[in-house]
Design an enzyme around this catalytic site. Sequence first.
Site, PDB file in Angstrom:
ATOM      1  N   GLU A  28       3.027   6.612  -6.041  1.00 60.09           N
ATOM      2  CA  GLU A  28       4.150   6.476  -6.955  1.00 60.09           C
ATOM      3  C   GLU A  28       5.024   5.318  -6.476  1.00 60.09           C
ATOM      4  O   GLU A  28       5.085   5.025  -5.280  1.00 60.09           O
ATOM      5  CB  GLU A  28       4.982   7.761  -6.974  1.00 60.09           C
ATOM      6  CG  GLU A  28       6.107   7.762  -7.981  1.00 60.09           C
ATOM      7  CD  GLU A  28       6.849   9.091  -8.017  1.00 60.09           C
ATOM      8  OE1 GLU A  28       7.816   9.189  -8.778  1.00 60.09           O
ATOM      9  OE2 GLU A  28       6.471  10.008  -7.265  1.00 60.09           O
ATOM     10  N   VAL A  30       0.800  -1.232   0.000  1.00 57.81           N
ATOM     11  CA  VAL A  30       0.000   0.000   0.000  1.00 57.81           C
ATOM     12  C   VAL A  30       0.830   1.278   0.000  1.00 57.81           C
ATOM     13  O   VAL A  30       0.306   2.343  -0.335  1.00 57.81           O
ATOM     14  CB  VAL A  30      -0.993   0.054   1.191  1.00 57.81           C
ATOM     15  CG1 VAL A  30      -2.041  -1.024   1.080  1.00 57.81           C
ATOM     16  CG2 VAL A  30      -0.255  -0.030   2.516  1.00 57.81           C
ATOM     17  N   LEU A  31       2.098   1.211   0.353  1.00 57.24           N
ATOM     18  CA  LEU A  31       2.881   2.446   0.437  1.00 57.24           C
ATOM     19  C   LEU A  31       2.924   3.170  -0.900  1.00 57.24           C
ATOM     20  O   LEU A  31       2.965   4.407  -0.951  1.00 57.24           O
ATOM     21  CB  LEU A  31       4.303   2.151   0.924  1.00 57.24           C
ATOM     22  CG  LEU A  31       4.445   1.634   2.361  1.00 57.24           C
ATOM     23  CD1 LEU A  31       5.916   1.540   2.737  1.00 57.24           C
ATOM     24  CD2 LEU A  31       3.684   2.505   3.355  1.00 57.24           C
ATOM     25  N   HIS A  32       2.896   2.413  -2.009  1.00 55.00           N
ATOM     26  CA  HIS A  32       2.937   3.056  -3.328  1.00 55.00           C
ATOM     27  C   HIS A  32       1.633   3.770  -3.677  1.00 55.00           C
ATOM     28  O   HIS A  32       1.539   4.398  -4.725  1.00 55.00           O
ATOM     29  CB  HIS A  32       3.281   2.034  -4.416  1.00 55.00           C
ATOM     30  CG  HIS A  32       2.523   0.748  -4.319  1.00 55.00           C
ATOM     31  ND1 HIS A  32       3.110  -0.428  -3.919  1.00 55.00           N
ATOM     32  CD2 HIS A  32       1.231   0.459  -4.553  1.00 55.00           C
ATOM     33  CE1 HIS A  32       2.216  -1.394  -3.925  1.00 55.00           C
ATOM     34  NE2 HIS A  32       1.064  -0.888  -4.302  1.00 55.00           N
ATOM     35  N   HIS A  33       0.631   3.685  -2.806  1.00 50.13           N
ATOM     36  CA  HIS A  33      -0.616   4.432  -3.030  1.00 50.13           C
ATOM     37  C   HIS A  33      -0.531   5.871  -2.540  1.00 50.13           C
ATOM     38  O   HIS A  33      -1.425   6.676  -2.828  1.00 50.13           O
ATOM     39  CB  HIS A  33      -1.783   3.754  -2.280  1.00 50.13           C
ATOM     40  CG  HIS A  33      -2.170   2.439  -2.849  1.00 50.13           C
ATOM     41  ND1 HIS A  33      -3.091   1.613  -2.240  1.00 50.13           N
ATOM     42  CD2 HIS A  33      -1.784   1.796  -3.976  1.00 50.13           C
ATOM     43  CE1 HIS A  33      -3.249   0.524  -2.960  1.00 50.13           C
ATOM     44  NE2 HIS A  33      -2.461   0.615  -4.018  1.00 50.13           N
TER      45      HIS A  33
END
EC number: 2.1.1.-
Length: 344
Positions: free
Chosen positions: A304, A245-248
């Site tokens: 990203e 989820v961190l890339h959200h």
Amino acid sequence: MADDRTPVTRQALLDMMVTVRKTHILRAGVELGVFDILASGTSTAEAVAGKLGTDPRATRVLLNALAAIGLLDATDGGYLLAPGADTLLVADSPEYYGHAFRLAASDYEWDALRHLPEAVRTGGTVVDDNAESPDFGYWLDFAVAGTGNTQPMADLIAEEVTTWAAGRDTLDVLDVACGHGLYGFTIAQRDPRARVWSLDWPNVLSITAANAERLGVTDRSAQIPGDMFTAPLGGPYDVIAVTNVLHHFSHERAVELLARMRGALKPDGRLVTVAITHAGGPPAEDPVPHLFAVLMLAWTHSGEVTSAEEVAEIVAEAGFDTPSQHSLPHIPLRTFIADRRNES
């Protein structure tokens, strides 16, 4: 000085433009069950159409297209599976991979990426139904199917966590944005002390519960429905897993999320996070994360794909020690494991 870079050509551009056709041809073959029919041997278009209940002419067009992209062989006697298709595209094969289209070629991605130019203009998603929406249907498919990367990473994490926890009295695990729940449940399968709290949207947790039952850990699992930024977390926990989820989110928002999790950990607890990362070099040498970053641009407000170095910085800024990093060959995911930093 000679320029030895590969040039852009008309053919290369055309190949990119028509790739969408190949995707939909494969998807149609899987959805209709073409590969299952041909698993028994060579067959004509008319015979395949009869078994599928489809139009004979249209079936012939599809079979020829599947042969054109290398998934079938066309012979004088009809059509047969190409080598490997019997293993990967026949539904009762142990190595069946056809279900991956539900995620890799989902309508949710198509709908978002159609608006990519506008997302570039505005800086983020312009579609109402996106990856940050509580009722986003994609997460139901993700919870059911997972990906081919899920179980290998879950096994890696379970090995790391259970080895570390060998001398502990408890192993309470919070699985954040759990989806299918396999990260937490695999730990529970490995260690009979482990208890797992699964946090996700309410509509997803029904599938999570079904997976807990299938894996035999229902009696050691509980659920926390809601938003990971606002739902009561309970605890404290020995381990908190924050996966995929961190890339959200932006750097700042990701730090906020992990700092919140730090507050629910025991003083000697551990954070486990899984993220898609790039290597920090030229994009052409590591294309998968950069292509995924475009989906995040179209699908989230500030998401990203970052480098592994930046993820480590996010973990540290959130109040954890420098994380160890773990990866598996040919999988674009990286696991970061860090102890809770206790400020003196």
